[in-house]
Design an enzyme around this catalytic site. Structure first.
Site, mmCIF file in Angstrom:
data_model
loop_
_atom_site.group_PDB
_atom_site.id
_atom_site.type_symbol
_atom_site.label_atom_id
_atom_site.label_comp_id
_atom_site.label_asym_id
_atom_site.label_seq_id
_atom_site.Cartn_x
_atom_site.Cartn_y
_atom_site.Cartn_z
ATOM 1 N N LYS A 67 -4.440 27.379 -0.968
ATOM 2 C CA LYS A 67 -3.654 28.053 -1.642
ATOM 3 C C LYS A 67 -4.458 28.780 -2.947
ATOM 4 C CE LYS A 67 0.405 29.101 -1.670
ATOM 5 N NZ LYS A 67 1.418 28.129 -2.013
ATOM 6 N N HIS A 68 -4.577 30.282 -3.262
ATOM 7 C CA HIS A 68 -5.037 30.723 -4.500
ATOM 8 C C HIS A 68 -6.447 30.064 -4.708
ATOM 9 C CE1 HIS A 68 -1.587 33.016 -5.087
ATOM 10 N NE2 HIS A 68 -0.855 32.057 -4.885
ATOM 11 N N ASN A 232 -11.753 23.288 -14.070
ATOM 12 C CA ASN A 232 -12.194 21.912 -13.657
ATOM 13 C C ASN A 232 -11.415 21.160 -12.765
ATOM 14 O OD1 ASN A 232 -13.959 21.668 -16.162
ATOM 15 N ND2 ASN A 232 -12.137 21.256 -17.456
ATOM 16 N N HIS A 393 -16.102 28.615 -9.409
ATOM 17 C CA HIS A 393 -15.478 29.980 -10.183
ATOM 18 C C HIS A 393 -15.483 31.173 -9.595
ATOM 19 C CE1 HIS A 393 -14.432 27.576 -13.924
ATOM 20 N NE2 HIS A 393 -15.573 27.093 -14.094
#
Length: 393
Positions: A67-68, A232, A393
Site C-alpha cells: 500500500k502506497h 525510516n 525513498h
C-alpha cells in the site's frame, strides 16, 4: 509494447501520465486485465523486487501486500495452523498451496492496512491463490505468470476491471537508475545488495550469540522487507511473516512503537476471546477486521458499547481488559526485528522487547552503540550488526 498510457499520475490532476522505456526497448510487463495506474505500478515494481528477493534468499514461494509504496505485509509460504486460518478468515477445509499460504500470511499481517492492496507473487499464480484473492478487496496483482483457471478468477474481480500484470521474471534493469524531482535529474546505482545469512548475520555483538535457524530466516525476511519500505522503517517478523511494519517515520523510536503496536495487535488476535467474537453472519470481512481492531484497541466501547454492539454482534462481547492483554503479550517470545538504520538509543530495544523480540539485526554505527548493546544484554536479546544501511525513498 514500449509504453503504456496511464489515466493520470499520482493524483487525478497530474496529466499526462505514462510508463515507458527510455531506451526504446519493450516494457518488461504485460497488462492482462484492467488498467493499472501510476501508484499501482510503483507498488507493482517495488513489491515484485521484494518477493523475488525473498524467493532467492529462502527458496520458498513469497508474497507481499503493498500500500502506497510500502509493504503492509510479506511472507513465505509456510503452512497455516487452525488459529491462523481463523485469524485470516480461511475455512479449515480450504486447500492452500504454498503460494496461497504466503499470500494469506502477507495479507493477514495487517489486514486493516492491506485493505485495497497491490499484490505481488514470486511464482506463477495458481487457482488456490486466486480463490483467496477473489474474496479480498484489492486493486491489482503482479506475478511472473498465471494459470489459465486462476486468470479467469482474477479477471472476474471488480466487475472485470481488476488489474492483472505479468512481469518477465528474467528482466534485469540497468545498474544505474534515474529519477526527476523538480526538473532536476538524480542518478545512482541500483540497490542490488545481496541479503543473506552470510552477508548480514555474522557479526553478533551481544553477550547472547545464539540465533536459531528460524530467527535467522526471520531476520533475513525483515531486512529484505526493509529494503523496499519507505524510511525510516522497522520490521517485526515471526514464523516466516511480517507481523508489524513501521514505514516513513521521522523518528526511529516512533517507527519502533508503530510497528510494535501492529505486532502486538497481531499477537492479540490469537486470543480465544478475540477468535470467538460472536459476529453477525451478515458482517463482511473488512467490517470484521475493523471491529477486531477497535475491540483490541483503547476504545472497545465504540463496537461493544450498549448502544452499538448489536450492529456487529449477535450478543454483547465482554471487554478485553488491559490486564488480559498485558498477560498475553508478556508470554510472547521469539519475535525477530530488523531496522533499516542504526538505533540511536536503547529506548528502541526497551520497546521491542515488550513485543517479544529476542533477536535483532541493524547496521550499527551509532555513537551510542554501547548503550544499545547493553540494553540488549540486560534482556538477553541477541543482536547482529549487518553494517549496511537500507534506506529506501
Amino acid at each position: 509494447m514500449n509504453e503504456f498510457q496511464l489515466k493520470y499520475g499520482t493524483n487525478p490532476n497530474q496529466k499526462p501520465a505514462r510508463i515507458y522505456m527510455a531506451d526504446g526497448s519493450d516494457l518488461p510487463v504485460q497488462i492482462l486485465n484492467g488498467r493499472p495506474g501510476y501508484i499501482n505500478f510503483l507498488d507493482a515494481f517495488n513489491s515484485w523486487q521484494l518477493v523475488r528477493d525473498l524467493k532467492k534468499a529462502l527458496g520458498q514461494p513469497a508474497a507481499a501486500s503493498f500500500k502506497h509504496v510500502s509493504p503492509a505485509g510479506a511472507a513465505i509460504g509456510l503452512p497455516l495452523d487452525e488459529t491462523l486460518r481463523a485469524m485470516y478468515h480461511i475455512a479449515p477445509e480450504t486447500e492452500l498451496s504454498p503460494l496461497a499460504c504466503a499470500y494469506a500470511r502477507a495479507r493477514g499481517a495487517d489486514r486493516m492496512s492491506s485493505f485495497g492492496d497491490w499484490i505481488a507473487l514470486s511464482d506463477v499464480c495458481d487457482l488456490s491463490t486466486a480463490k483467496l484473492i477473489q474474496h479480498e478487496v484489492s486493486d491489482g496483482i503482479i506475478a511472473p505468470g498465471y494459470d489459465a483457471d486462476a486468470l479467469e478468477v482474477l479477471k472476474s474481480k471488480k466487475k472485470g476491471g481488476y488489474a492483472v500484470v505479468q512481469i518477465d521474471a528474467d528482466y534485469e534493469p540497468k545498474p544505474l537508475e534515474t529519477r526527476t524531482v523538480f526538473g532536476v535529474t538524480f542518478e545512482q546505482g541500483r540497490q542490488d545488495l545481496d541479503i543473506s545469512n552470510e552477508t548480514m548475520l555474522q557479526n553478533v555483538v551481544t553477550e547472547n550469540k545464539v540465533i536459531s535457524d528460524e530467527q535467522r530466516r526471520d531476520l533475513i525476511i525483515s531486512l529484505i522487507v526493509l529494503k523496499y519500505t519507505q524510511s525510516n522503517s522497522v520490521c517485526y517478523v515471526q514464523d516466516g511473516q511480517t507481523i508489524g511494519v513501521g514505514a516513513g517515520q521521522q523518528s526511529r523510536v516512533h517507527c519502533t512503537r508503530l510497528a510494535g503496536q501492529k505486532a502486538d495487535n497481531w499477537q492479540l488476535r490469537h486470543m480465544p476471546k478475540v477468535l470467538d467474537l460472536p459476529f453477525r453472519a451478515d458482517i463482511a470481512k473488512p467490517n470484521r477486521d475493523n471491529a477486531i481492531d477497535v475491540y483490541i484497541g483503547d476504545t472497545p466501547e465504540d463496537v461493544i458499547g450498549d448502544d452499538v454492539w448489536a450492529e456487529t454482534f449477535t450478543e454483547q462481547p465482554a471487554p478485553l481488559t488491559a490486564e488480559e492483554k498485558r498477560a498475553w503479550l508478556n508470554a510472547v517470545t521469539g519475535v525477530s526485528l530488523g531496522s533499516d538504520a542504526f538505533f540511536p538509543f536503547g529506548d528502541n530495544i526497551e520497546r521491542a522487547r515488550r513485543s517479544g523480540v529476542t533477536a535483532i539485526v541493524q547496521p550499527g554505527g551509532s555513537i551510542r552503540d554501547a548503550q544499545v548493546i547493553d540494553t540488549c544484554n540486560k534482556y538477553g536479546i541477541a543482536m547482529a550488526f549487518c553494517g549496511i544501511r537500507l534506506f529506501h525513498h
